[in-house]
Design an enzyme around this catalytic site. Structure first.
Site, PDB file in Angstrom:
ATOM      1  N   HIS A  15      38.137   2.289  35.359  1.00 44.17           N
ATOM      2  CA  HIS A  15      36.810   1.797  35.745  1.00 44.17           C
ATOM      3  C   HIS A  15      36.124   2.985  36.426  1.00 44.17           C
ATOM      4  O   HIS A  15      36.580   3.457  37.472  1.00 44.17           O
ATOM      5  CB  HIS A  15      36.973   0.606  36.695  1.00 44.17           C
ATOM      6  CG  HIS A  15      35.682  -0.015  37.118  1.00 44.17           C
ATOM      7  ND1 HIS A  15      35.614  -1.141  37.895  1.00 44.17           N
ATOM      8  CD2 HIS A  15      34.396   0.336  36.867  1.00 44.17           C
ATOM      9  CE1 HIS A  15      34.344  -1.472  38.105  1.00 44.17           C
ATOM     10  NE2 HIS A  15      33.593  -0.573  37.502  1.00 44.17           N
ATOM     11  N   VAL A  74      38.765 -12.661  37.075  1.00 40.32           N
ATOM     12  CA  VAL A  74      39.168 -13.903  37.737  1.00 40.32           C
ATOM     13  C   VAL A  74      38.082 -14.954  37.576  1.00 40.32           C
ATOM     14  O   VAL A  74      36.888 -14.657  37.696  1.00 40.32           O
ATOM     15  CB  VAL A  74      39.434 -13.630  39.244  1.00 40.32           C
ATOM     16  CG1 VAL A  74      39.533 -14.924  40.028  1.00 40.32           C
ATOM     17  CG2 VAL A  74      40.713 -12.817  39.412  1.00 40.32           C
ATOM     18  N   LYS A  82      45.246  -0.440  35.125  1.00 39.51           N
ATOM     19  CA  LYS A  82      43.776  -0.403  35.234  1.00 39.51           C
ATOM     20  C   LYS A  82      43.452   0.068  36.649  1.00 39.51           C
ATOM     21  O   LYS A  82      43.893  -0.562  37.624  1.00 39.51           O
ATOM     22  CB  LYS A  82      43.198  -1.794  34.977  1.00 39.51           C
ATOM     23  CG  LYS A  82      41.683  -1.886  35.141  1.00 39.51           C
ATOM     24  CD  LYS A  82      41.184  -3.227  34.584  1.00 39.51           C
ATOM     25  CE  LYS A  82      39.677  -3.388  34.687  1.00 39.51           C
ATOM     26  NZ  LYS A  82      39.226  -3.875  36.004  1.00 39.51           N
ATOM     27  N   ASN A  95      35.956   1.912  31.323  1.00 37.55           N
ATOM     28  CA  ASN A  95      35.375   0.616  31.687  1.00 37.55           C
ATOM     29  C   ASN A  95      34.245   0.840  32.701  1.00 37.55           C
ATOM     30  O   ASN A  95      34.268   1.775  33.470  1.00 37.55           O
ATOM     31  CB  ASN A  95      36.482  -0.262  32.313  1.00 37.55           C
ATOM     32  CG  ASN A  95      35.936  -1.495  33.032  1.00 37.55           C
ATOM     33  OD1 ASN A  95      36.135  -1.666  34.242  1.00 37.55           O
ATOM     34  ND2 ASN A  95      35.240  -2.354  32.323  1.00 37.55           N
ATOM     35  N   CYS A  99      41.138  -3.769  41.913  1.00 41.32           N
ATOM     36  CA  CYS A  99      40.423  -4.847  42.603  1.00 41.32           C
ATOM     37  C   CYS A  99      40.174  -4.469  44.063  1.00 41.32           C
ATOM     38  O   CYS A  99      41.110  -4.131  44.794  1.00 41.32           O
ATOM     39  CB  CYS A  99      41.228  -6.146  42.534  1.00 41.32           C
ATOM     40  SG  CYS A  99      40.382  -7.468  43.401  1.00 41.32           S
ATOM     41  N   ARG A 135      31.534  -7.766  32.322  1.00 35.60           N
ATOM     42  CA  ARG A 135      30.551  -8.847  32.465  1.00 35.60           C
ATOM     43  C   ARG A 135      29.779  -9.171  31.192  1.00 35.60           C
ATOM     44  O   ARG A 135      29.413 -10.327  30.968  1.00 35.60           O
ATOM     45  CB  ARG A 135      29.575  -8.498  33.603  1.00 35.60           C
ATOM     46  CG  ARG A 135      30.208  -8.660  34.963  1.00 35.60           C
ATOM     47  CD  ARG A 135      29.495  -7.874  36.016  1.00 35.60           C
ATOM     48  NE  ARG A 135      29.701  -6.424  35.865  1.00 35.60           N
ATOM     49  CZ  ARG A 135      29.257  -5.523  36.718  1.00 35.60           C
ATOM     50  NH1 ARG A 135      28.576  -5.906  37.770  1.00 35.60           N
ATOM     51  NH2 ARG A 135      29.504  -4.230  36.521  1.00 35.60           N
TER      52      ARG A 135
HETATM   53  C1  LIG Z   1      33.921 -12.209  38.000  1.00 37.81           C
HETATM   54  C2  LIG Z   1      34.757 -10.969  37.892  1.00 37.81           C
HETATM   55  C3  LIG Z   1      36.122 -11.033  38.110  1.00 37.81           C
HETATM   56  C4  LIG Z   1      36.908  -9.883  37.994  1.00 37.81           C
HETATM   57  N1  LIG Z   1      38.268  -9.979  38.112  1.00 37.81           N
HETATM   58  C5  LIG Z   1      39.045  -8.895  37.863  1.00 37.81           C
HETATM   59  C6  LIG Z   1      40.458  -9.002  37.765  1.00 37.81           C
HETATM   60  O1  LIG Z   1      41.019 -10.093  37.865  1.00 37.81           O
HETATM   61  N2  LIG Z   1      41.174  -7.876  37.521  1.00 37.81           N
HETATM   62  C7  LIG Z   1      40.568  -6.655  37.352  1.00 37.81           C
HETATM   63  O2  LIG Z   1      41.253  -5.651  37.113  1.00 37.81           O
HETATM   64  N3  LIG Z   1      39.248  -6.534  37.413  1.00 37.81           N
HETATM   65  C8  LIG Z   1      38.468  -7.622  37.638  1.00 37.81           C
HETATM   66  N4  LIG Z   1      37.120  -7.507  37.582  1.00 37.81           N
HETATM   67  C9  LIG Z   1      36.519  -6.207  37.244  1.00 37.81           C
HETATM   68  C10 LIG Z   1      36.322  -6.104  35.732  1.00 37.81           C
HETATM   69  O3  LIG Z   1      37.578  -6.147  35.072  1.00 37.81           O
HETATM   70  C11 LIG Z   1      35.604  -4.784  35.371  1.00 37.81           C
HETATM   71  O4  LIG Z   1      36.395  -3.709  35.796  1.00 37.81           O
HETATM   72  C12 LIG Z   1      34.242  -4.689  36.043  1.00 37.81           C
HETATM   73  O5  LIG Z   1      33.503  -5.882  35.895  1.00 37.81           O
HETATM   74  C13 LIG Z   1      33.434  -3.510  35.466  1.00 37.81           C
HETATM   75  O6  LIG Z   1      33.172  -3.691  34.094  1.00 37.81           O
HETATM   76  P1  LIG Z   1      31.706  -4.188  33.574  1.00 37.81           P
HETATM   77  O7  LIG Z   1      30.698  -3.255  34.226  1.00 37.81           O
HETATM   78  O8  LIG Z   1      31.769  -4.036  32.095  1.00 37.81           O
HETATM   79  O9  LIG Z   1      31.533  -5.576  34.081  1.00 37.81           O
HETATM   80  C14 LIG Z   1      36.317  -8.634  37.704  1.00 37.81           C
HETATM   81  C15 LIG Z   1      34.935  -8.591  37.471  1.00 37.81           C
HETATM   82  C16 LIG Z   1      34.164  -9.735  37.548  1.00 37.81           C
HETATM   83  C17 LIG Z   1      32.687  -9.652  37.260  1.00 37.81           C
END
Ligand SMILES: Cc1cc2nc3c(=O)[nH]c(=O)nc-3n(C[C@H](O)[C@H](O)[C@H](O)COP(=O)(O)O)c2cc1C
Length: 346
Positions: A183, A19, A139, A223, A100, A246
């Protein structure tokens, strides 16, 4: 576990739904760097699709390539309607958010809170499948702690450990989702902010790898915490795909190197940062004319020089106080003056 072998096309890497980050400008910019990865929208609630301005909520440009739409829904009826409405747009897959942890989302029994009711997730996935012939994916987390949030006695407030994950998947796999993006952290629904929920619960890759080993017919993407090409390569030894979150906006140039995951890529070199910016500027120009927000347009560029000489100056140039609609194109062209030649073009 339902033995369903999906014939979905499976990119090795995807960029997570995020988001306020993975909006269409970010996706356009990312696509310049890699043609193959799967890109996700931000999470969009079913209600926003059903009651919102569809063109505004779901529009994306063809140049973005393969884009998965992620929806958040708390019941099959809304999910069905939202997916039906999205049929008018050319998304390649539709994904259900079960990960989420935010209060607002959990409070409406969406996102990770949904994992407390495997039957409901099953029903929502079935409704989505009924609404479209496109692949339907999910997810989710490896577990949840819904203490203090989930009050429904029939639901599982705490889901922890491999057995609980299998129990969840045993039910939802009957809906035949085409991919499971997991995740590898438990979501703690009370007491931790969404940000803390991405850092504090420890990563448990082994739980996901074990799942793929024991149920090799499940299409599994991992993830959480993947930041380098080496880490992604390691992940791909165990599962079908890796989702990057990220790192995609903290170190954008990583995406320009994803092609190296292909074994016959030795003779190819990545696009330089300068070339990437050159390809993006005409888009900015066009989108400004369409009235797009200048800060959203500049956001994807922010981390392109992460770890490179001149990054401090670059970030100053693109700082939000310095970015103005009237002067942004000059500012972007200034990058070519202030950044060292070798960093721009190597
Ligand atoms: C700013 C931000 C917004 C996110 N929004 C969503 C989202 O809309 N839907 C979702 O499934 N996960 C969302 N996530 C989680 C990410 O999709 C991901 O699962 C999480 O960041 C872990 O992955 P990473 O360690 O590679 O960042 C969001 C993460 C961040 C940092």
């Amino acid at each position: 576990m339902e033995k369903y072998i999906s014939n979905i096309e499976n990119p090795k890497v995807s960029i997570a739904p995020m988001v306020d980050k993975t909006h269409r400008h970010f996706r356009y910019f990312s696509r310049i760097m890699d043609k193959d990865m799967l890109l996700y929208t931000e999470m969009i609630t079913a209600q926003a699709i059903i009651y919102g301005d569809l063109e505004k909520v779901l529009f994306f440009r063809e140049e973005e390539g393969k884009v998965a739409l992620q929806i958040a829904a708390s019941n099959p009826e809304d999910a069905f309607k939202a997916v039906k409405l999205a049929e008018n747009f050319n998304y390649s897959e539709i994904n259900l958010n079960c990960g989420c942890p935010s209060d607002r989302v959990s409070g409406n029994l969406m996102g990770a809170a949904l994992m407390s009711s495997k039957e409901l997730v099953y029903e929502i996935l079935c409704a989505m499948k009924e609404a479209t012939n496109k692949p339907v994916t999910i997810k989710h987390r490896i577990g949840i702690d819904g203490t203090g949030i989930i009050t429904d006695k029939k639901s599982k407030v705490i889901m922890e450990g491999y057995e609980d994950l299998l129990d969840f998947l045993g039910t939802i796999s009957k809906a035949k989702p085409d991919r499971y993006t997991i995740h590898a952290r438990t979501a703690i629904l009370k007491g931790l902010s969404p940000k803390e929920n991405r850092d504090i619960p420890p990563l448990d890759y082994n739980m996901v790898y074990r799942l793929k080993k024991e149920f090799d017919y499940l299409n599994i993407e991992i993830n959480g915490g993947f930041k380098t090409l080496e880490q992604i390569k390691e992940g791909l030894k165990h599962v079908d795909a890796v989702m990057i979150g990220r790192a995609a906006y903290e170190d954008a140039y990583l995406l320009a190197n994803l092609y190296k995951l292909d074994s016959n890529s030795e003779n190819i070199s990545p696009l330089s940062r300068g070339e990437i910016i050159r390809k993006y500027i005409p888009y900015v120009e066009e989108e400004l004319e369409n009235g797009s927000n200048v800060h959203s347009l500049v956001f994807p560029l922010q981390s392109l020089f992460h770890g490179q000489r001149g990054n401090g100056q670059y970030k100053q140039l693109l700082s939000s106080s310095a970015i103005k609609k009237e002067t942004v194109l000059d500012t972007l062209n200034k990058i070519f003056e202030i950044m060292p030649e070798d960093v721009l073009w190597k």
